[in-house]
Motif scaffolding. Sequence first.
Motif, PDB file in Angstrom:
ATOM      1  N   GLY A 280       0.651  -1.205   0.180  1.00 11.57           N
ATOM      2  CA  GLY A 280       0.115   0.012  -0.075  1.00 11.57           C
ATOM      3  C   GLY A 280       0.677   1.294   0.128  1.00 11.57           C
ATOM      4  O   GLY A 280       0.265   2.169  -0.547  1.00 11.57           O
ATOM      5  N   THR A 281       2.133   1.079   0.501  1.00 13.95           N
ATOM      6  CA  THR A 281       2.636   2.382   0.470  1.00 13.95           C
ATOM      7  C   THR A 281       3.254   2.707  -0.864  1.00 13.95           C
ATOM      8  O   THR A 281       3.304   3.908  -1.311  1.00 13.95           O
TER       9      THR A 281
ATOM     10  N   LEU B 106       0.931   4.500  -2.709  1.00 14.76           N
ATOM     11  CA  LEU B 106       0.551   5.967  -2.688  1.00 14.76           C
ATOM     12  C   LEU B 106       1.807   6.634  -3.366  1.00 14.76           C
ATOM     13  O   LEU B 106       1.567   7.622  -4.137  1.00 14.76           O
TER      14      LEU B 106
ATOM     15  N   ALA C 217       2.943   5.890   6.658  1.00 15.05           N
ATOM     16  CA  ALA C 217       2.875   5.799   5.001  1.00 15.05           C
ATOM     17  C   ALA C 217       1.985   6.694   4.290  1.00 15.05           C
ATOM     18  O   ALA C 217       2.396   7.199   3.013  1.00 15.05           O
ATOM     19  N   SER C 218       0.943   7.507   4.986  1.00 19.92           N
ATOM     20  CA  SER C 218      -0.035   8.417   4.307  1.00 19.92           C
ATOM     21  C   SER C 218       0.947   9.642   3.920  1.00 19.92           C
ATOM     22  O   SER C 218       0.767  10.308   2.849  1.00 19.92           O
TER      23      SER C 218
ATOM     24  N   VAL D 164      -7.601  10.022   4.271  1.00 17.84           N
ATOM     25  CA  VAL D 164      -7.458   8.631   5.132  1.00 17.84           C
ATOM     26  C   VAL D 164      -8.844   8.222   5.654  1.00 17.84           C
ATOM     27  O   VAL D 164      -9.350   8.791   6.490  1.00 17.84           O
TER      28      VAL D 164
ATOM     29  N   ASP E 104      -6.536   7.352   0.823  1.00 15.22           N
ATOM     30  CA  ASP E 104      -5.823   6.203   1.303  1.00 15.22           C
ATOM     31  C   ASP E 104      -6.705   5.373   1.879  1.00 15.22           C
ATOM     32  O   ASP E 104      -7.434   5.715   3.181  1.00 15.22           O
TER      33      ASP E 104
ATOM     34  N   ALA F   9      -6.319   2.238   2.776  1.00 10.69           N
ATOM     35  CA  ALA F   9      -5.462   0.870   3.239  1.00 10.69           C
ATOM     36  C   ALA F   9      -6.473   0.152   4.412  1.00 10.69           C
ATOM     37  O   ALA F   9      -6.189  -1.031   4.621  1.00 10.69           O
ATOM     38  N   GLN F  10      -7.295   0.961   5.095  1.00 12.68           N
ATOM     39  CA  GLN F  10      -8.029   0.256   6.173  1.00 12.68           C
ATOM     40  C   GLN F  10      -9.470   0.186   5.864  1.00 12.68           C
ATOM     41  O   GLN F  10     -10.259  -0.002   6.914  1.00 12.68           O
TER      42      GLN F  10
ATOM     43  N   SER G  14      -4.060  -1.527   0.834  1.00 11.14           N
ATOM     44  CA  SER G  14      -2.984  -2.019   1.194  1.00 11.14           C
ATOM     45  C   SER G  14      -3.652  -3.600   1.509  1.00 11.14           C
ATOM     46  O   SER G  14      -4.650  -3.737   1.910  1.00 11.14           O
TER      47      SER G  14
ATOM     48  N   TYR H 249      -1.706  -5.969   3.343  1.00 11.05           N
ATOM     49  CA  TYR H 249      -0.649  -6.502   4.486  1.00 11.05           C
ATOM     50  C   TYR H 249      -1.741  -7.200   5.285  1.00 11.05           C
ATOM     51  O   TYR H 249      -2.892  -7.101   5.523  1.00 11.05           O
TER      52      TYR H 249
ATOM     53  N   TYR I 126      -3.228   5.501  17.063  1.00 12.88           N
ATOM     54  CA  TYR I 126      -1.605   5.375  17.103  1.00 12.88           C
ATOM     55  C   TYR I 126      -1.310   6.218  18.400  1.00 12.88           C
ATOM     56  O   TYR I 126      -2.138   7.288  18.736  1.00 12.88           O
TER      57      TYR I 126
HETATM   58  C1  LIG Z   1      -1.331  -0.269   6.130  1.00 11.65           C
HETATM   59  C2  LIG Z   1      -1.426   1.320   5.876  1.00 11.65           C
HETATM   60  C3  LIG Z   1      -0.504   1.909   4.992  1.00 11.65           C
HETATM   61  C4  LIG Z   1       0.542   1.052   4.091  1.00 11.65           C
HETATM   62  O1  LIG Z   1       0.089  -0.020   3.617  1.00 11.65           O
HETATM   63  P1  LIG Z   1       1.414  -1.238   3.569  1.00 11.65           P
HETATM   64  O2  LIG Z   1       0.791  -2.474   2.576  1.00 11.65           O
HETATM   65  O3  LIG Z   1       1.774  -1.765   4.927  1.00 11.65           O
HETATM   66  O4  LIG Z   1       2.798  -0.721   2.720  1.00 11.65           O
HETATM   67  C5  LIG Z   1      -0.970   2.932   4.220  1.00 11.65           C
HETATM   68  N1  LIG Z   1      -2.065   3.806   4.878  1.00 11.65           N
HETATM   69  C6  LIG Z   1      -2.567   3.225   5.920  1.00 11.65           C
HETATM   70  C7  LIG Z   1      -3.714   4.146   6.660  1.00 11.65           C
HETATM   71  C8  LIG Z   1      -2.392   2.300   6.135  1.00 11.65           C
HETATM   72  O5  LIG Z   1      -3.163   1.485   7.573  1.00 11.65           O
END
Ligand SMILES: *Cc1c(COP(=O)(O)O)cnc(C)c1O
Length: 364
Positions: free
Chosen positions: A60-61, A64, A88-89, A131, A157, A159-160, A181, A183, A310
């Motif tokens: 996911g990084t 971006l 990573a955002s 995000v 973003d 990713a979640q 992402s 992950y 966080y």
């Molecule tokens: C996990 C995550 C990412 C990065 O994704 P990866 O696959 O771990 O590189 C980016 N932004 C947010 C908000 C995330 O939770």
Amino acid sequence: MNVPFLDLSRQHKALRDEVLAALAATYDANRFCLGRDVEDFERAFAAASGASDCVGVNNGTTALHLVARALEIGPGDEVIVPAFTFIASAWTASYVGARPVFADIDLETFTLDPAQLDALVTPRTRAIVVVHLFGQPARMDEILAVAAKHRLPVIEDCAQAHLASYRGRPVGTMGDAGTFSFYPTKNLGACGEGGAIVSRRPEILAASRLMRVHGSNVRYRHDTVGYNYRMEGFQAAALNVKLGHLQAWTARRREIARRYSAGIRLADTAIPVVLEIGESVYHQYTIRHPRRDALREHLARLGVGTDLIYPAPLHLQPCYAELGYAPGSVPVAEEAARTVLSLPIFAELTDAEIDHVVAAVNSF
Ligand SMILES: *Cc1c(COP(=O)(O)O)cnc(C)c1O
């Protein structure tokens, strides 16, 4: 009773035969880097996500990073990023030499506060990163209005936030591009790393596709400086299996959240609220409490795993010290970092475990 914060082995035990059969087929066909499994996954994930198309990448990084490159953001530019998110955002800006400008959030959604956005725009601003944190869609109409006023692209973003939607519109499809992402701990996780880009702008997808394989469409001709950001065949094969379960897993996450919200009675506790803009897909179920650390210790004594997601906002991270943000400069993000506590939420939690978590919180 011990309730783990997250136990991926339950999912992987249940899917063992199905996933290993898919991996074996990929192995036997030697489809290791891109190839048919990746193409199948791109089609299926785009369809599941309400997107026209999708580019699979290695995490996911890098997704971006590719979007920032596709938007031609570079040194001297500014990118607005919420201060309360995964680091990573903010790499979206940093990887291309731009400066992240940290925006505050609203405490109800933990996402970018549109009311404070306009004041952050300068002549150097080149994009806004939104995000959908913890699976909760951000307040997109207001954010898109500010972006439109200044003609700024919006990067979502996601990713979640797999399968989340805002007023019926899927996340990732409202801005200029969306990134995901896979992950292992995300709502849809690979057996390793994975990521994806969706966009309503075909040129962003085309540029991303080109850059993920060394900037090359024709063998040994490189049209731009690219990367090795390919998605692996094994990851796509596993994801193709898991994608078939994602809707059911999401429904179960929402069921668990409803049980938590109905059961938690602890005074001074802020629980996630279900907003008319769109229900969270609950990547995290995150409460806030003024005595967060003591509550966390209490839960640990009762066998309940929790996490601080966080513990620090991005503007106060050592890597951004040179940007000169002082404590107190992004106050709501700091308040969130001080008070948040994430409870266990994953599809395989049992009802008895959920009841134990609720009772443990209420006994504080
Ligand atoms: C996990 C995550 C990412 C990065 O994704 P990866 O696959 O771990 O590189 C980016 N932004 C947010 C908000 C995330 O939770």
